[in-house]
Write an enzyme that holds these catalytic residues in place. Structure first.
Site, mmCIF file in Angstrom:
data_model
loop_
_atom_site.group_PDB
_atom_site.id
_atom_site.type_symbol
_atom_site.label_atom_id
_atom_site.label_comp_id
_atom_site.label_asym_id
_atom_site.label_seq_id
_atom_site.Cartn_x
_atom_site.Cartn_y
_atom_site.Cartn_z
ATOM 1 N N ASP A 1 -6.509 -6.893 4.224
ATOM 2 C CA ASP A 1 -7.636 -6.250 3.547
ATOM 3 C C ASP A 1 -8.517 -7.317 2.911
ATOM 4 O O ASP A 1 -9.744 -7.319 3.073
ATOM 5 C CB ASP A 1 -7.104 -5.284 2.480
ATOM 6 C CG ASP A 1 -8.217 -4.577 1.742
ATOM 7 O OD1 ASP A 1 -9.176 -4.141 2.403
ATOM 8 O OD2 ASP A 1 -8.137 -4.473 0.502
ATOM 9 N N LYS B 1 2.945 -15.346 2.725
ATOM 10 C CA LYS B 1 3.224 -16.085 1.490
ATOM 11 C C LYS B 1 4.732 -16.324 1.472
ATOM 12 O O LYS B 1 5.453 -15.904 0.562
ATOM 13 C CB LYS B 1 2.738 -15.249 0.279
ATOM 14 C CG LYS B 1 2.777 -15.957 -1.051
ATOM 15 C CD LYS B 1 1.723 -17.056 -1.204
ATOM 16 C CE LYS B 1 1.909 -17.768 -2.535
ATOM 17 N NZ LYS B 1 1.062 -18.966 -2.663
ATOM 18 N N ASP C 1 -3.005 -18.258 0.492
ATOM 19 C CA ASP C 1 -3.957 -18.959 -0.381
ATOM 20 C C ASP C 1 -4.700 -20.045 0.399
ATOM 21 O O ASP C 1 -5.920 -20.184 0.319
ATOM 22 C CB ASP C 1 -3.275 -19.510 -1.644
ATOM 23 C CG ASP C 1 -1.959 -20.221 -1.373
ATOM 24 O OD1 ASP C 1 -1.490 -20.209 -0.211
ATOM 25 O OD2 ASP C 1 -1.386 -20.803 -2.311
ATOM 26 N N ASP D 1 -12.483 -8.915 4.360
ATOM 27 C CA ASP D 1 -13.727 -8.889 3.569
ATOM 28 C C ASP D 1 -14.263 -10.309 3.414
ATOM 29 O O ASP D 1 -15.460 -10.565 3.543
ATOM 30 C CB ASP D 1 -13.482 -8.315 2.162
ATOM 31 C CG ASP D 1 -13.745 -6.807 2.093
ATOM 32 O OD1 ASP D 1 -13.486 -6.121 3.109
ATOM 33 O OD2 ASP D 1 -14.192 -6.322 1.037
ATOM 34 N N TYR E 1 0.830 -1.219 0.000
ATOM 35 C CA TYR E 1 0.000 0.000 0.000
ATOM 36 C C TYR E 1 0.859 1.262 0.000
ATOM 37 O O TYR E 1 0.448 2.292 -0.528
ATOM 38 C CB TYR E 1 -0.896 0.044 1.247
ATOM 39 C CG TYR E 1 -2.231 -0.627 1.107
ATOM 40 C CD1 TYR E 1 -2.327 -1.984 0.841
ATOM 41 C CD2 TYR E 1 -3.410 0.091 1.269
ATOM 42 C CE1 TYR E 1 -3.562 -2.597 0.732
ATOM 43 C CE2 TYR E 1 -4.643 -0.519 1.167
ATOM 44 C CZ TYR E 1 -4.717 -1.858 0.900
ATOM 45 O OH TYR E 1 -5.942 -2.467 0.794
HETATM 46 C C1 IPM Z 1 -10.453 -0.898 4.003
HETATM 47 C C2 IPM Z 1 -10.636 -0.296 2.642
HETATM 48 C C3 IPM Z 1 -9.436 0.579 2.327
HETATM 49 C C4 IPM Z 1 -8.208 -0.321 2.290
HETATM 50 C C5 IPM Z 1 -9.550 1.408 1.052
HETATM 51 C C6 IPM Z 1 -10.792 2.259 1.038
HETATM 52 C C7 IPM Z 1 -8.324 2.253 0.827
HETATM 53 O O1 IPM Z 1 -10.846 -1.274 1.680
HETATM 54 O O2 IPM Z 1 -10.340 -0.152 4.983
HETATM 55 O O3 IPM Z 1 -10.420 -2.131 4.111
HETATM 56 O O4 IPM Z 1 -7.917 -0.954 1.260
HETATM 57 O O5 IPM Z 1 -7.521 -0.399 3.303
HETATM 58 MN MN MN Z 2 -11.014 -3.288 2.490
#
Ligand code: IPM
Ligand code: MN
Length: 370
Positions: A245, A189, A221, A249, A142
């Site tokens: 990240d 990884k 993975d 999710d 990042y």
């Molecule tokens: C999160 C979001 C952010 C990230 C984006 C909006 C930059 O997806 O907080 O998980 O990738 O960290």
């Molecule tokens: Mn995110």
């Protein structure tokens, strides 16, 4: 207790979910005699529109002077679909994380027994899931050098980590494991990436200081698969920025909706609390978004202030509301209430003067009554 809270609603559904979180904080303040002073700041696409900068100096200044930051969401399709955009809303959040030294992002994932059928995953696989992701937040791909070759035909994003960056988030994750079920899984990884090998080496060395914590290592993975196959094998997951990240999710699928997952970002200065979901532009302004992630983020903020009773009270009342079926349409497409109703109902529940709230009325579009 007196606290100054910077409120950064941001883009899309950010403002409406943050509003519910503030409502709930007000109810807590009223009940427990606290004083929360809110100051709003611009960030993201709305900040670009108004000032040309996704993180105006004024906003950063406000955040630095506050005791905590309540953050909504960031992102706008206008920029997502324009790869050549000079400024992007996300830059605002990334710069904020970096400037405040928010190196650890804590993302708890817990199933609600009453929502167990809402998950697309089989009940017997996900029952009892209670894990927390410790995501490194200010390093890795990042924040590495990025760019294009002169002819624009080649692009690069460098991934860099130092021992120090790994150690500080690892320490927090180990401490969390000690206070939980004493298991830590490092997701990396290391069979391919040098940075991952440094993570593994550093965590292996740190493990010696935490003999009561069982440490396990998983390639990302395989971890991605294990998280949905058998999520209850995990307690604390420690990982780098990008992997964190993605797997957070993915983990939200276990609970039934990404609208349920809060997070806390902590580090060197003021801490920040934000839902893990994005700005969900399709839902913006429609009062249909799930505010629970934002409200739980506010609860994490209270916990961070040392107000454990207050935080627990929010958590248990959310459990109660979810059990009652007082949820937004992401969780129940037939019987659902609006985003603001969830906030209203929760604030009423938190107000000790309300002895009984009739939830039936909520479904008829009325406010709950005593
Ligand atoms: C999160 C979001 C952010 C990230 C984006 C909006 C930059 O997806 O907080 O998980 O990738 O960290
Ligand atoms: Mn995110």
């Amino acid at each position: 207790m007196k606290k100054k809270i910077a409120v950064l609603p941001g883009d899309g559904i950010g403002p409406e979910v943050t509003k519910q979180a503030v409502k709930v904080l007000d109810a807590i303040a009223h009940r427990f005699g606290h004083e929360f002073e809110y100051k709003k700041g611009l960030v993201g696409a709305v900040a670009i529109e108004e000032t040309g900068d996704p993180l105006p100096e004024e906003t950063l200044d406000l955040c630095e002077k506050s005791d905590a930051i309540l953050f909504g969401a960031i992102g706008d399709p206008k920029y997502d679909n324009d790869p050549s955009a000079k400024v992007r809303p996300e830059e605002g959040l990334l710069r904020l994380r970096k400037s405040l030294g928010l190196f650890a992002n804590i993302r708890p994932v817990k199933t609600y027994q009453s929502l167990i059928d809402r998950s697309p995953l089989k009940k017997e696989r996900i029952e009892g899931t209670d894990l927390v992701v410790y995501r490194e937040l200010t390093g890795g791909i990042y924040f590495g050098e990025k760019g294009r070759s002169e002819d624009g035909e080649t692009a690069y994003d460098h991934c860099t980590y130092s021992v120090e960056e790994i150690e500080r988030v690892a320490e927090l994750a180990f401490e969390a494991a000690q206070n939980r079920r004493k298991k830590l899984t490092l997701v990396d990884k290391a069979n391919v990436l040098e940075t991952s090998r440094l993570w593994r080496q550093t965590v292996q060395a740190k493990a010696a200081n935490y003999p009561d914590v069982e440490v396990e290592y998983l390639f990302v993975d395989n971890a991605a698969m294990q998280i949905i196959l058998r999520p209850n094998q995990f307690d604390v997951i420690l990982t780098e920025n990008m992997f964190g990240d993605i797997i957070s999710d993915e983990s939200s699928v276990i609970t039934g909706s990404i609208g349920l997952l809060p997070s806390a970002s902590i580090g060197e200065k003021t801490s920040l609390f934000e839902p893990i979901h994005g700005s969900f532009p399709q839902a913006a302004g429609k009062d249909i978004a799930n505010p629970i992630a934002a409200i739980l983020s506010a609860a994490m903020m209270l916990d961070h202030f040392g107000l454990k009773e207050e935080a627990d009270l929010i958590n248990s009342n959310i459990d109660f509301m979810v059990k009652k079926g007082l949820v937004t349409q992401d969780l129940d497409s037939h019987n659902f209430v609006t985003c603001s109703k969830v906030g209203d109902a929760l604030s009423l529940l938190l107000d000790q003067t309300i002895a009984e709230v009739r939830f039936e009325n909520m479904f008829e579009g009325k406010l709950p009554v005593i």
